[in-house]
Design an enzyme around this catalytic site. Structure first.
Site, PDB file in Angstrom:
ATOM      1  N   HIS A  21      -6.256  -7.235  -0.509  1.00 40.24           N
ATOM      2  CA  HIS A  21      -6.351  -5.801  -0.778  1.00 40.24           C
ATOM      3  C   HIS A  21      -5.578  -5.456  -2.051  1.00 40.24           C
ATOM      4  O   HIS A  21      -4.562  -6.090  -2.359  1.00 40.24           O
ATOM      5  CB  HIS A  21      -5.770  -5.000   0.394  1.00 40.24           C
ATOM      6  CG  HIS A  21      -6.447  -5.279   1.701  1.00 40.24           C
ATOM      7  ND1 HIS A  21      -5.944  -6.179   2.625  1.00 40.24           N
ATOM      8  CD2 HIS A  21      -7.589  -4.790   2.224  1.00 40.24           C
ATOM      9  CE1 HIS A  21      -6.748  -6.218   3.669  1.00 40.24           C
ATOM     10  NE2 HIS A  21      -7.763  -5.387   3.458  1.00 40.24           N
ATOM     11  N   HIS A  25       0.809  -1.227   0.000  1.00 41.88           N
ATOM     12  CA  HIS A  25       0.000   0.000   0.000  1.00 41.88           C
ATOM     13  C   HIS A  25       0.841   1.274   0.000  1.00 41.88           C
ATOM     14  O   HIS A  25       0.305   2.367  -0.208  1.00 41.88           O
ATOM     15  CB  HIS A  25      -0.926   0.056   1.227  1.00 41.88           C
ATOM     16  CG  HIS A  25      -1.994  -0.989   1.223  1.00 41.88           C
ATOM     17  ND1 HIS A  25      -2.864  -1.155   0.173  1.00 41.88           N
ATOM     18  CD2 HIS A  25      -2.345  -1.927   2.148  1.00 41.88           C
ATOM     19  CE1 HIS A  25      -3.704  -2.153   0.447  1.00 41.88           C
ATOM     20  NE2 HIS A  25      -3.397  -2.645   1.634  1.00 41.88           N
ATOM     21  N   ASP A  71      -4.555 -12.794   3.321  1.00 41.56           N
ATOM     22  CA  ASP A  71      -5.803 -12.315   3.938  1.00 41.56           C
ATOM     23  C   ASP A  71      -7.030 -12.543   3.050  1.00 41.56           C
ATOM     24  O   ASP A  71      -8.136 -12.154   3.436  1.00 41.56           O
ATOM     25  CB  ASP A  71      -5.689 -10.839   4.354  1.00 41.56           C
ATOM     26  CG  ASP A  71      -4.947  -9.984   3.346  1.00 41.56           C
ATOM     27  OD1 ASP A  71      -4.658 -10.471   2.231  1.00 41.56           O
ATOM     28  OD2 ASP A  71      -4.658  -8.819   3.679  1.00 41.56           O
TER      29      ASP A  71
END
Ligand code: ZN
Length: 308
Positions: free
Chosen positions: A164, A125, A245
């Site tokens: 993500h 990120h 995740d």
């Protein structure tokens, strides 16, 4: 042949605070899983500190120096609501990126077939000018730029199966046709990027998956979209942003994958690397917040890396 495992105790000393999901116990869970006898032949190496010259290919040097200067002497320093530094965070972040740089160097030099970096904080990120989402430096992007600039590789790919979207990696790669980024991720979800329409200069591939999508949709997205694009790019090195995740047990998202999906995905990525990149793969831990699922999934992933 050989799989390298890069890690460092300093990566346990980044502490974003009590109750934060990105806890040191995550790395402990991964290392405990990789302490099983079947992993005894991993070649274990200590992650070095990344040099600012390496970080500087992704994050401007003055920015990196400012971030390291903001590491607190005691207590915590918040960057945003999710991203918090403790006194150990600077060294942990430098070791995390240093692990990927050293792994790239070793794999490109032919010292091993592939490598796994068991490090934290995660990185995907972190944008060139903005640490966010538990991430300080974008280790996988730093590794990719190391491969291109220090080793002269013409095409370097990152495949990211964290739940993500890796907005930071995409931000650094989007206008550079020598770099390739493909991501499967839950969408909508944090950080909000990763629509299929985000394609960079034809070098970005996003496969958004709806909440509660499972094995079948994930594998279809890989088979129909990610893997053909990766094949077409003909990478000379493949890096993996290995977040776990997307596991069905993970508390931060709703995809429904399990260990068998991570095994399968790793096999597929390795097959492309074997066809185009002499099998060269460097994988780095990103997310994964259910400790049992994280340990088992990382073990499943590394088992495939060791199987070539
Ligand atoms: Zn994640």
């Amino acid at each position: 042949m050989t799989t390298l495992l890069f890690t460092h105790p300093a990566c346990l000393e980044h502490d974003p605070g009590r109750g934060h999901p990105e806890s040191p116990d995550r790395l402990r869970a991964v290392l405990a899983a990789l302490a099983a006898p079947e992993f005894a032949r991993l070649e274990r190496r200590e992650a070095p500190l990344a040099a600012l010259d390496d970080i500087g290919r992704v994050h401007p040097r003055a920015f990196a120096e400012r971030l390291l200067a903001a590491v607190p002497q005691a207590g915590h320093a918040g960057i945003d609501a999710d991203t918090v530094m403790s006194p150990g965070s600077g060294e942990a972040a430098l070791r995390a990126s240093g692990a990927v740089v050293a792994a790239v160097d070793a794999v490109v030099a032919g010292e091993a077939d592939n490598a796994f970096c068991a490090v934290r904080p995660p990185g995907h990120h972190a944008e060139p000018l903005r640490p966010m989402g538990f991430c300080l430096f974008n280790s996988v992007a730093i590794g990719a730029l190391r491969a291109r600039e220090a080793h002269g590789l013409a095409r370097v790919a990152v495949v990211d199966f964290d739940v993500h979207h890796g907005n930071g990696t995409q931000a650094r790669f989007a206008d550079d046709p020598t770099l390739f980024y493909a991501s499967t991720h839950q969408y909508p979800l944090y950080p909000g990027t990763g629509a299929a329409s985000e394609t960079g200069v034809g070098n970005i591939v996003n496969v958004p998956l709806p909440p509660r999508a499972g094995s079948q949709q994930f594998r279809l997205g890989m088979t129909r979209t990610v893997l053909p694009a990766l094949e077409q790019f003909r990478p000379e090195l493949v890096l993996i942003s290995a977040g776990f995740d997307a596991h069905k047990s993970d508390p931060l998202a709703q995809l429904q994958l399990d260990e068998a999906d991570f095994t399968w995905a790793t096999e597929q990525i390795l097959a492309v690397a074997q066809a185009h990149a002499r099998g060269r793969v460097v994988s780095t831990l990103e997310g994964g917040y259910d400790l049992r699922a994280l340990g088992a999934s990382a073990a499943a992933h590394v088992r495939v890396l060791m199987s070539v």
